[in-house]
Design a protein around this motif. Structure first.
Motif, PDB file in Angstrom:
ATOM      1  N   THR A  44       0.859  -1.186   0.000  1.00 11.33           N
ATOM      2  CA  THR A  44       0.000   0.000   0.000  1.00 11.33           C
ATOM      3  C   THR A  44       0.886   1.224   0.000  1.00 11.33           C
ATOM      4  OG1 THR A  44      -0.112   0.144   2.407  1.00 11.33           O
ATOM      5  CG2 THR A  44      -1.747  -1.253   1.315  1.00 11.33           C
ATOM      6  N   ASP A 168     -17.407   5.038  -3.254  1.00 14.05           N
ATOM      7  CA  ASP A 168     -16.501   5.116  -2.112  1.00 14.05           C
ATOM      8  C   ASP A 168     -15.058   5.069  -2.590  1.00 14.05           C
ATOM      9  OD1 ASP A 168     -15.380   5.141   0.360  1.00 14.05           O
ATOM     10  OD2 ASP A 168     -15.800   3.027   0.806  1.00 14.05           O
ATOM     11  N   LYS A 170     -11.108   5.809  -2.099  1.00 17.04           N
ATOM     12  CA  LYS A 170     -10.226   5.894  -0.941  1.00 17.04           C
ATOM     13  C   LYS A 170      -9.603   7.285  -0.830  1.00 17.04           C
ATOM     14  CE  LYS A 170      -8.786   1.207   0.198  1.00 17.04           C
ATOM     15  NZ  LYS A 170      -7.638   0.300   0.389  1.00 17.04           N
ATOM     16  N   GLU A 171      -9.513   7.769   0.404  1.00 16.02           N
ATOM     17  CA  GLU A 171      -8.957   9.103   0.631  1.00 16.02           C
ATOM     18  C   GLU A 171      -7.500   9.192   0.174  1.00 16.02           C
ATOM     19  OE1 GLU A 171      -8.365  12.375   4.255  1.00 16.02           O
ATOM     20  OE2 GLU A 171      -9.247  10.398   4.651  1.00 16.02           O
ATOM     21  N   THR A 172      -6.762   8.102   0.385  1.00 14.65           N
ATOM     22  CA  THR A 172      -5.354   8.098  -0.032  1.00 14.65           C
ATOM     23  C   THR A 172      -5.235   8.263  -1.544  1.00 14.65           C
ATOM     24  OG1 THR A 172      -4.801   6.626   1.805  1.00 14.65           O
ATOM     25  CG2 THR A 172      -3.190   6.816   0.021  1.00 14.65           C
ATOM     26  N   TYR A 173      -6.046   7.513  -2.301  1.00 11.96           N
ATOM     27  CA  TYR A 173      -6.025   7.645  -3.763  1.00 11.96           C
ATOM     28  C   TYR A 173      -6.435   9.051  -4.165  1.00 11.96           C
ATOM     29  CZ  TYR A 173      -7.025   6.982  -8.697  1.00 11.96           C
ATOM     30  OH  TYR A 173      -7.034   7.118 -10.053  1.00 11.96           O
ATOM     31  N   SER A 363      -7.674  -2.277  -5.354  1.00  9.75           N
ATOM     32  CA  SER A 363      -8.085  -2.035  -3.973  1.00  9.75           C
ATOM     33  C   SER A 363      -7.470  -0.776  -3.373  1.00  9.75           C
ATOM     34  CB  SER A 363      -7.743  -3.252  -3.100  1.00  9.75           C
ATOM     35  OG  SER A 363      -6.373  -3.607  -3.241  1.00  9.75           O
ATOM     36  N   GLU A 364      -6.478  -0.168  -4.034  1.00  5.96           N
ATOM     37  CA  GLU A 364      -5.965   1.116  -3.569  1.00  5.96           C
ATOM     38  C   GLU A 364      -6.842   2.270  -4.047  1.00  5.96           C
ATOM     39  OE1 GLU A 364      -3.617   1.682  -1.511  1.00  5.96           O
ATOM     40  OE2 GLU A 364      -2.759  -0.314  -1.348  1.00  5.96           O
ATOM     41  N   SER A 366     -10.457   1.945  -4.324  1.00  7.00           N
ATOM     42  CA  SER A 366     -11.742   1.937  -3.633  1.00  7.00           C
ATOM     43  C   SER A 366     -11.848   0.725  -2.721  1.00  7.00           C
ATOM     44  CB  SER A 366     -12.887   1.924  -4.644  1.00  7.00           C
ATOM     45  OG  SER A 366     -14.136   1.717  -4.007  1.00  7.00           O
ATOM     46  N   ALA A 367     -12.606   0.906  -1.644  1.00  7.06           N
ATOM     47  CA  ALA A 367     -12.847  -0.208  -0.725  1.00  7.06           C
ATOM     48  C   ALA A 367     -13.708  -1.279  -1.370  1.00  7.06           C
ATOM     49  CB  ALA A 367     -13.504   0.295   0.553  1.00  7.06           C
TER      50      ALA A 367
END
Length: 439
Positions: A44, A168, A170-173, A363-364, A366-367
């Motif tokens: 990740t 949804d 991901k905040e990181t992406y 998966s990086e 979106s959940a």
């Protein structure tokens, strides 16, 4: 997930529009078991950091050599892709290796495991990526910033993301995509596909200054995310061709067929060389802003396809090092190309398969990535070359011995072209012209 990569490049003397859009929608949950078993290289972004040399001089040297390596590998990726395209058809070609690489690297921010590794390998960037998980986005960011800061080059780059209102991400992406690709996010209701299509087309039309009024004819209501990268290169010849000298002339398609084309003419100082091994002329046609169109013309009509098996960055660099500038007469056809490719099929032939399958690991991004895959990568390119440009740059021409005749290069048969930025050597566009009278 459905990816639509639409690259549109009007190149007015090389005005180039590149629009890359990746369109994500769902795939079936049956692939869950396989996805969960993919632990190998499932790193990740939070778990890894990229460290650079502490010494400023070493860091600058490392950055310079890394950017050169990135440029070289992107060019070699482009040459490999050209060979794949040629296996499908032998007509006109135009596409952007740089644009496609940017699109796929931005997608890699959301990929893990074998999905990510295949993209790196397919783009020829596996060696560079070993320095850290964010090295490729960092280098592309630096390169994009360098190109955008050159005012004379008149190159505009940007990114848009149309995201479904309840998707949804991901905040990181989200944060990484904004940091490295400066993506502007636009909330969209894809369930109302007609409204979504209008919104997406409106934004793209606006950002491309009316050059691409209708990128999408339809949008799948299951779409969750559309990523769009666009590039505008409005190249102007450093010294334009005078339209008064443009005349209809013969262009030889092969040994037996010919067509009439508007042939431009200019006499002046040109850099060129001749490759004795491959029996071809190489001619530089410079743009303002330190960009160049490199024209490769085989000595004999019909030999152009054979050259493609040998095109590499090293060969092009050898040509450039052997260039000599002298007074010449150049005849060059006006032409316009409009090409569209299903890049996902070509990328799969180059080993990038997992991201287009139900076992894609995004998966990086979106959940709920177990329901995501890329279905399409489309690239549409338009290239138009004519006489236009700014006034010729004033300067003193080298003296020519009295009564000597200047050499002549007449581009009156199929040829290849490359458009690149001189300092970085990044290959913006690559193609061939077999028949200037057809798109």
């Amino acid at each position: 997930m459905r990816v639509v990569f639409s690259l549109l490049l009007p190149v007015l003397l090389a005005e180039v529009w590149l629009v890359t859009s990746l369109n994500f929608s769902s795939h079936s949950p049956e692939a869950q078991a396989e996805l969960e078993s993919q632990d190998l290289q499932n790193q990740t972004w939070e778990e890894n950091t990229w460290t650079v040399p502490s010494d400023e001089e070493e860091e600058e040297y490392w950055l310079r050599t890394s950017l050169q390596q990135l440029s070289n590998e992107t060019s070699n990726f482009g040459f490999s892709l050209l060979r794949k395209i040629s296996m499908r058809h032998d007509g006109n070609v135009i596409f952007s290796p740089f644009g496609l690489s940017v699109a796929m690297v931005s997608l890699m921010l959301g990929a893990k495991g074998e999905t990510k590794v295949q993209v790196e390998n397919g783009l020829h960037l596996q060696a560079l990526s070993q320095a850290g998980p964010l090295i490729l986005p960092s280098l592309f960011k630096r390169l994009r910033e360098t190109l955008s800061s050159n005012q004379d080059l008149d190159l505009t780059l940007g990114s848009l993301a149309f995201i479904h209102k309840d998707f949804d991400i991901k905040e990181t992406y989200f944060n990484l995509s904004k940091e490295y690709f400066d993506i502007e996010y636009v909330p969209t209701n894809f369930r109302n596909s007609s409204q979504a299509k209008g919104l997406v087309n409106h934004y793209i039309n606006k950002e491309t200054r009316g050059k691409i009024p209708k990128l999408f004819d339809e949008i799948n209501p299951e779409t969750k995310l559309i990523l769009v990268d666009y590039i505008l290169f409005k190249g102007k010849w450093l010294t334009p061709f005078d339209p008064i000298f443009t005349e209809a002339d013969t262009f030889h398609l092969d040994k037996y067929k010919a067509v009439k084309v508007p042939m431009m003419y200019r006499e002046g100082n040109f850099a060129s060389t001749f490759d004795n091994k491959f029996r071809c002329h190489i001619l530089k046609l410079p743009y303002q802003g330190n960009a160049t169109m490199l024209v490769v013309l085989m000595e004999k009509t019909g030999d152009h396809l054979a050259l493609e098996d040998y095109l590499t960055t090293d060969l092009v660099e050898t040509w450039l090092q052997n260039m000599k500038t002298r007074k010449m007469e150049v005849f060059f056809p006006k032409f316009k190309l409009d090409q569209r490719y299903e890049m996902h099929k070509l990328l799969q032939q180059m080993g990038i398969r997992k991201v287009f399958s139900s076992s894609a690991d995004l998966s990086e991004l979106s959940a709920v990535a177990r329901n995501l895959q890329v279905s399409k990568v489309l690239q549409q390119s338009v290239l138009e070359v004519d006489e236009r440009g700014t006034e010729a740059v004033a300067g003193t021409l080298s003296e020519i011995v009295a009564y000597s005749m200047p050499p002549v290069i007449k581009v009156d048969r199929p040829f290849h072209f490359m458009i690149y930025e001189e300092m970085s050597r990044v290959l913006l566009f690559l193609g061939r012209v077999v028949n200037p009278t057809v798109l």
